[in-house]
Scaffold this motif. Structure first.
Motif, PDB file in Angstrom:
ATOM      1  N   SER A  16      20.783  37.487  43.269  1.00 22.19           N
ATOM      2  CA  SER A  16      20.470  37.499  44.695  1.00 22.19           C
ATOM      3  C   SER A  16      19.188  38.299  44.893  1.00 22.19           C
ATOM      4  O   SER A  16      18.676  38.932  43.958  1.00 22.19           O
ATOM      5  N   ALA A  17      18.672  38.270  46.118  1.00 21.65           N
ATOM      6  CA  ALA A  17      17.409  38.953  46.405  1.00 21.65           C
ATOM      7  C   ALA A  17      17.394  39.371  47.867  1.00 21.65           C
ATOM      8  O   ALA A  17      18.031  38.742  48.720  1.00 21.65           O
ATOM      9  N   VAL A  18      16.637  40.421  48.149  1.00 19.63           N
ATOM     10  CA  VAL A  18      16.507  40.895  49.525  1.00 19.63           C
ATOM     11  C   VAL A  18      15.189  41.649  49.663  1.00 19.63           C
ATOM     12  O   VAL A  18      14.643  42.153  48.679  1.00 19.63           O
ATOM     13  N   SER A  19      14.699  41.714  50.889  1.00 26.62           N
ATOM     14  CA  SER A  19      13.501  42.493  51.163  1.00 26.62           C
ATOM     15  C   SER A  19      13.891  43.878  51.668  1.00 26.62           C
ATOM     16  O   SER A  19      14.974  44.083  52.224  1.00 26.62           O
ATOM     17  N   VAL A  20      13.004  44.831  51.454  1.00 26.23           N
ATOM     18  CA  VAL A  20      13.172  46.186  51.966  1.00 26.23           C
ATOM     19  C   VAL A  20      11.763  46.722  52.209  1.00 26.23           C
ATOM     20  O   VAL A  20      10.802  46.279  51.577  1.00 26.23           O
ATOM     21  N   GLY A  21      11.614  47.621  53.136  1.00 29.93           N
ATOM     22  CA  GLY A  21      10.275  48.120  53.414  1.00 29.93           C
ATOM     23  C   GLY A  21      10.288  49.377  54.242  1.00 29.93           C
ATOM     24  O   GLY A  21      11.351  49.872  54.654  1.00 29.93           O
ATOM     25  N   MET A  22       9.093  49.903  54.472  1.00 28.10           N
ATOM     26  CA  MET A  22       8.923  51.083  55.311  1.00 28.10           C
ATOM     27  C   MET A  22       8.157  50.666  56.562  1.00 28.10           C
ATOM     28  O   MET A  22       7.049  50.125  56.464  1.00 28.10           O
ATOM     29  N   VAL A  23       8.770  50.914  57.707  1.00 31.22           N
ATOM     30  CA  VAL A  23       8.164  50.588  58.993  1.00 31.22           C
ATOM     31  C   VAL A  23       8.173  51.856  59.847  1.00 31.22           C
ATOM     32  O   VAL A  23       9.254  52.414  60.102  1.00 31.22           O
ATOM     33  N   ASP A  24       7.000  52.311  60.234  1.00 24.35           N
ATOM     34  CA  ASP A  24       6.881  53.545  61.022  1.00 24.35           C
ATOM     35  C   ASP A  24       7.599  54.703  60.347  1.00 24.35           C
ATOM     36  O   ASP A  24       8.263  55.526  60.993  1.00 24.35           O
ATOM     37  N   GLY A  25       7.484  54.768  59.022  1.00 21.93           N
ATOM     38  CA  GLY A  25       8.060  55.861  58.256  1.00 21.93           C
ATOM     39  C   GLY A  25       9.532  55.731  57.939  1.00 21.93           C
ATOM     40  O   GLY A  25      10.087  56.588  57.254  1.00 21.93           O
ATOM     41  N   GLU A  26      10.191  54.670  58.416  1.00 25.59           N
ATOM     42  CA  GLU A  26      11.619  54.456  58.170  1.00 25.59           C
ATOM     43  C   GLU A  26      11.812  53.369  57.120  1.00 25.59           C
ATOM     44  O   GLU A  26      11.102  52.357  57.118  1.00 25.59           O
ATOM     45  N   ILE A  27      12.777  53.565  56.225  1.00 23.13           N
ATOM     46  CA  ILE A  27      13.110  52.553  55.219  1.00 23.13           C
ATOM     47  C   ILE A  27      14.126  51.606  55.828  1.00 23.13           C
ATOM     48  O   ILE A  27      15.198  52.035  56.272  1.00 23.13           O
TER      49      ILE A  27
END
Length: 249
Positions: free
Chosen positions: A162-173
């Protein structure tokens, strides 16, 4: 599920997936098929068995799994163009192929190939990761067909993928970014892993900022937790009755 982030477009917690719906056997003709909805992102996947292999594999006694990916003209705002796949589409379909090959023992597949076609019906971020998650379900169905027909004697599938995206937006994960979040992310990462939690591929980019080793470890841990939930969704889907082609009408 993570803490709520004020301003997150759909009110999810930082560690929450979008609502996931996963269906199998949604098409009549291919040996395997699946439809996945992750929030507003919708991808249709088919897996077709072909009794041929690439010329460079002939005589080696093993098969191949490959993928194609495209976005329907109405899947995005405006209209995407039909025709030759873009450089982005080619990069994504190579990723999907690599990911799915990590789930199968090609020597046990025999000299045949399975083509996994991923068509994005509606795009709101995470189309490549949704394609991989649904692609595993379609591939698993196609392999079942080979086993049930007696074309192969031993199950070649070694793990789920499986796969998923993750990221940092405005300093939040944040886990499982929608398009609005992805478009303004400081860091964007796509993670592919096996059902046992072993990493297959990590694509991480500092879009507008750098990120630390500690940040990357936190993002990977969150992605793996999300993929554990996706694994359970895949298992439920594969154990459930076939959705049937009317699911698409």
């Amino acid at each position: 599920m993570g803490e709520r982030i004020d301003g997150r477009i759909d009110g999810r917690g930082s560690g929450a997936l979008r609502k996931v719906r996963l269906y199998r056997s949604v098409l009549r003709h291919p040996q395997g098929s699946a439809l996945i909805e992750m929030g507003h992102t919708v991808v249709l996947v088919s897996a077709t068995i072909e009794e041929q292999i690439p010329p460079w594999l002939r005589g080696q006694g093993k098969g191949w799994v490959t993928a194609e990916y495209d976005m329907l003209p109405g899947s995005v705002s405006g209209r995407s163009q039909r025709g030759k796949p873009s450089g982005r589409s080619q990069e994504i379909q190579r990723l999907i192929g690599r990911a799915l090959r990590a789930s199968i023992d090609l020597a046990k597949l025999g000299e045949r190939r399975i083509v996994v076609d991923c068509d994005v019906l509606d795009a709101d971020g995470g189309t490549r990761t949704a394609s991989i998650t649904a692609g595993y379900v379609a591939l698993r169905e196609a392999v079942r067909t080979l086993l049930e027909s007696g074309a192969i004697a031993e199950d070649p599938m070694t793990t789920s993928i499986s796969a998923v995206s993750v990221g940092m937006v405005d300093g939040e994960i944040l886990l499982d970014l929608c398009y609005e979040e992805d478009s303004r992310a400081d860091v964007d990462m796509n993670v592919v892993a096996t059902g046992a939690g072993d990493l297959v591929e990590v694509q991480g980019t500092g879009e507008g900022n750098t990120f630390s080793l500690k940040d990357s470890q936190s993002m990977l841990k969150l992605a793996l937790r999300g993929m554990d939930r996706l694994r359970r969704a895949q298992e439920r889907c594969l154990e459930s009755p076939a959705a049937g082609p009317r699911r698409l009408i």
